[in-house]
Design a protein around this motif. Structure first.
Motif, PDB file in Angstrom:
ATOM      1  N   ALA A 164      63.289 -18.919-101.409  1.00 35.57           N
ATOM      2  CA  ALA A 164      63.376 -17.627-102.089  1.00 35.57           C
ATOM      3  C   ALA A 164      62.310 -17.540-103.183  1.00 35.57           C
ATOM      4  O   ALA A 164      62.132 -18.477-103.965  1.00 35.57           O
ATOM      5  N   TRP A 165      61.614 -16.414-103.241  1.00 32.84           N
ATOM      6  CA  TRP A 165      60.603 -16.156-104.256  1.00 32.84           C
ATOM      7  C   TRP A 165      60.999 -14.916-105.061  1.00 32.84           C
ATOM      8  O   TRP A 165      61.555 -13.974-104.504  1.00 32.84           O
ATOM      9  N   TRP A 166      60.685 -14.922-106.360  1.00 31.86           N
ATOM     10  CA  TRP A 166      60.947 -13.750-107.193  1.00 31.86           C
ATOM     11  C   TRP A 166      60.010 -13.740-108.404  1.00 31.86           C
ATOM     12  O   TRP A 166      59.434 -14.771-108.778  1.00 31.86           O
ATOM     13  N   ARG A 167      59.862 -12.580-108.991  1.00 31.27           N
ATOM     14  CA  ARG A 167      59.064 -12.422-110.216  1.00 31.27           C
ATOM     15  C   ARG A 167      59.469 -11.096-110.869  1.00 31.27           C
ATOM     16  O   ARG A 167      60.035 -10.204-110.224  1.00 31.27           O
ATOM     17  N   PRO A 198      58.652  -7.498-112.190  1.00 26.49           N
ATOM     18  CA  PRO A 198      57.613  -6.524-111.846  1.00 26.49           C
ATOM     19  C   PRO A 198      56.648  -6.288-113.004  1.00 26.49           C
ATOM     20  O   PRO A 198      57.026  -6.346-114.183  1.00 26.49           O
ATOM     21  N   ALA A 199      55.378  -6.037-112.709  1.00 25.86           N
ATOM     22  CA  ALA A 199      54.366  -5.828-113.757  1.00 25.86           C
ATOM     23  C   ALA A 199      54.641  -4.571-114.563  1.00 25.86           C
ATOM     24  O   ALA A 199      54.321  -4.504-115.758  1.00 25.86           O
ATOM     25  N   ASP A 200      55.247  -3.567-113.952  1.00 25.89           N
ATOM     26  CA  ASP A 200      55.501  -2.313-114.657  1.00 25.89           C
ATOM     27  C   ASP A 200      56.931  -2.204-115.169  1.00 25.89           C
ATOM     28  O   ASP A 200      57.393  -1.117-115.510  1.00 25.89           O
ATOM     29  N   ALA A 201      57.641  -3.336-115.208  1.00 28.72           N
ATOM     30  CA  ALA A 201      59.020  -3.298-115.700  1.00 28.72           C
ATOM     31  C   ALA A 201      59.037  -3.012-117.190  1.00 28.72           C
ATOM     32  O   ALA A 201      58.176  -3.487-117.944  1.00 28.72           O
ATOM     33  N   VAL A 202      60.020  -2.235-117.606  1.00 29.95           N
ATOM     34  CA  VAL A 202      60.169  -1.900-119.020  1.00 29.95           C
ATOM     35  C   VAL A 202      61.543  -2.355-119.487  1.00 29.95           C
ATOM     36  O   VAL A 202      62.470  -2.532-118.706  1.00 29.95           O
ATOM     37  N   GLY A 203      61.675  -2.505-120.777  1.00 30.45           N
ATOM     38  CA  GLY A 203      62.955  -2.887-121.335  1.00 30.45           C
ATOM     39  C   GLY A 203      63.179  -4.390-121.271  1.00 30.45           C
ATOM     40  O   GLY A 203      62.295  -5.177-120.907  1.00 30.45           O
ATOM     41  N   HIS A 223      66.366  -9.263-117.087  1.00 27.90           N
ATOM     42  CA  HIS A 223      67.684  -9.774-116.718  1.00 27.90           C
ATOM     43  C   HIS A 223      67.871 -11.178-117.267  1.00 27.90           C
ATOM     44  O   HIS A 223      66.930 -11.978-117.330  1.00 27.90           O
ATOM     45  N   GLU A 224      69.123 -11.483-117.679  1.00 26.00           N
ATOM     46  CA  GLU A 224      69.382 -12.806-118.259  1.00 26.00           C
ATOM     47  C   GLU A 224      69.294 -13.912-117.210  1.00 26.00           C
ATOM     48  O   GLU A 224      68.982 -15.054-117.532  1.00 26.00           O
ATOM     49  N   VAL A 266      63.758  -7.455-110.766  1.00 21.93           N
ATOM     50  CA  VAL A 266      62.977  -8.519-110.125  1.00 21.93           C
ATOM     51  C   VAL A 266      62.467  -8.022-108.772  1.00 21.93           C
ATOM     52  O   VAL A 266      63.038  -7.128-108.147  1.00 21.93           O
ATOM     53  N   GLU A 267      61.376  -8.641-108.335  1.00 26.47           N
ATOM     54  CA  GLU A 267      60.858  -8.467-106.982  1.00 26.47           C
ATOM     55  C   GLU A 267      61.157  -9.735-106.197  1.00 26.47           C
ATOM     56  O   GLU A 267      60.914 -10.843-106.691  1.00 26.47           O
TER      57      GLU A 267
END
Length: 383
Positions: free
Chosen positions: A108-111, A113-118, A121-122, A170-171
């Motif tokens: 599983a891969w995740w990151r 997002p570059a345009d995430a605001v706020g 997630h914990e 997350v992506e």
């Protein structure tokens, strides 16, 4: 320089040459006056052309500066964070069959997002795994467990695409997807498949057997004529043999339909093969029938004889006894009195069991076995 400015400068240059020439000719000035005037006008046109060129260059520089300022003012897109990974192993996923589950594994891969605001997630790892497994569950829940290999390729293609969770934290995507079925479930599916195939074959064989029985009973052995025609269709060059087998075919047709041999064919069947009882065996009271003699062809139901007023009607006892005598003559050895007596005793016992005790006693009296003891009989199976 624009096209309009170029046309204007060309026109001015022509005028600077032609106008002094016209004036010199009209006023009859000397030739050097034309040259002097033309040269002065051309110098003025050149100065004007230089001015226009400078204005054009300034305009280009100003436009280039404005474009550069606009590019500088555009926001710079932030670079995405580096992706993280986690191994997923031996996770059960549902199939279309309630009692069978796939075993899932992947990287599983995740990151973020570059345009995430706020605030992020914990627990982005947990959110990423939950999102990935939800996507996998939607695919496997409608797939048959027997197609695990095909479903694995389908799942790898779907989970390889980058998707965000519903809230955009997350992506996620997956690589090295593995989807298998346990060995026990695989063995069960193979066994069920074999059972289904055997059952299908058995149903086909049963239907084929039913079809053959229906064909024989409803068409081939419907009556003696149909049986003879069927035999001739298979042996069309052996007519004489067909004639010899009419009695046998008549007997088969009667047996197949549960009826007696037709009257017109009885003379073709040996008397030893004609049962003295209409039903074949004297077990049911209503099926016991007797003729006056072995060759008479007049049959009486023993149930009718027993229901007559005063028991057996006049002459009926003698008729039945004659029939029994003919049966004993056919079945016993000539001159063997002991065999005849034992057979008569057994027949009397059969009629006792059918509640025809008067006729049974008549048999014993006729054949001198009234005091004979019946040997023990084996118990008949109900089946």
């Amino acid at each position: 320089m624009s096209r309009e400015n170029k046309i204007l400068l060309g026109s001015l240059a022509c005028g600077a040459v032609l106008v002094p020439g016209v004036l010199v000719l009209a006023l009859r000035w000397p030739l050097w006056a034309w040259s002097l005037l033309s040269a002065g006008l051309l110098v003025g046109v050149g100065a004007y052309a230089r001015q226009l060129l400078l204005l054009h260059r300034q305009r280009q520089l100003r436009e280039a500066l404005e474009v550069q300022q606009q590019r500088t003012a555009a926001p710079v897109e932030p670079e995405p964070e580096p992706a993280r990974q986690q191994l997923v192993r031996n996770v059960s996923l549902p199939s279309s069959e309630p009692d069978y589950q796939f075993v899932f594994g992947a990287t599983a891969w995740w990151r973020r997002p570059a345009d995430a605001v706020g605030v992020g997630h914990e627990n982005p790892a947990g959110l990423a795994l939950d999102t990935l497994l939800s996507r996998a569950r939607e695919i496997t829940s409608v797939e048959h467990p027997g197609a695990a290999d095909v479903v694995a390729h389908k799942l790898a293609g779907a989970l390889g695409a980058v998707r965000r969770d519903p809230h955009g934290h997350v992506e996620t995507w997956a690589s090295e997807v593995v989807l298998v079925l346990s060995e026990q479930d695989t063995d069960r599916l193979h066994r069920l498949a074999e059972v289904r195939k055997d059952e299908q074959l058995w149903h086909r064989e049963r239907d084929h057997e039913r079809s053959k029985r229906a064909y024989l009973s409803e068409e081939v052995l419907r009556d003696t004529g149909s049986a003879v025609v069927w035999w001739l269709s298979r042996n069309e060059h052996d007519v004489e043999r067909a004639a010899e087998l009419i009695g046998t075919l008549a007997q088969l047709s009667a047996a197949a339909n549960g009826t007696e041999i037709a009257e017109q064919f009885r003379h073709l069947v040996p008397s030893s093969r004609q049962a003295p009882f209409a039903g074949g065996l004297p077990f049911s009271q209503e099926s016991l029938s007797f003729s006056g003699t072995l060759d008479s062809g007049q049959f009486f139901s023993y149930g009718q004889l027993a229901a007559a007023p005063g028991g057996l009607p006049e002459g009926a006892e003698h008729t039945a006894i004659d029939h029994v005598r003919g049966l004993i003559d056919e079945l016993s050895t000539e001159g063997a009195g002991a065999d005849r007596a034992q057979l008569a005793t057994r027949l009397a016992a059969l009629f006792d069991a059918a509640e025809q005790r008067e006729f049974a006693e008549a048999i014993r009296t006729r054949f001198g076995t009234a005091d004979a003891a019946l040997p023990p009989q084996p118990r008949r199976s109900s089946t």
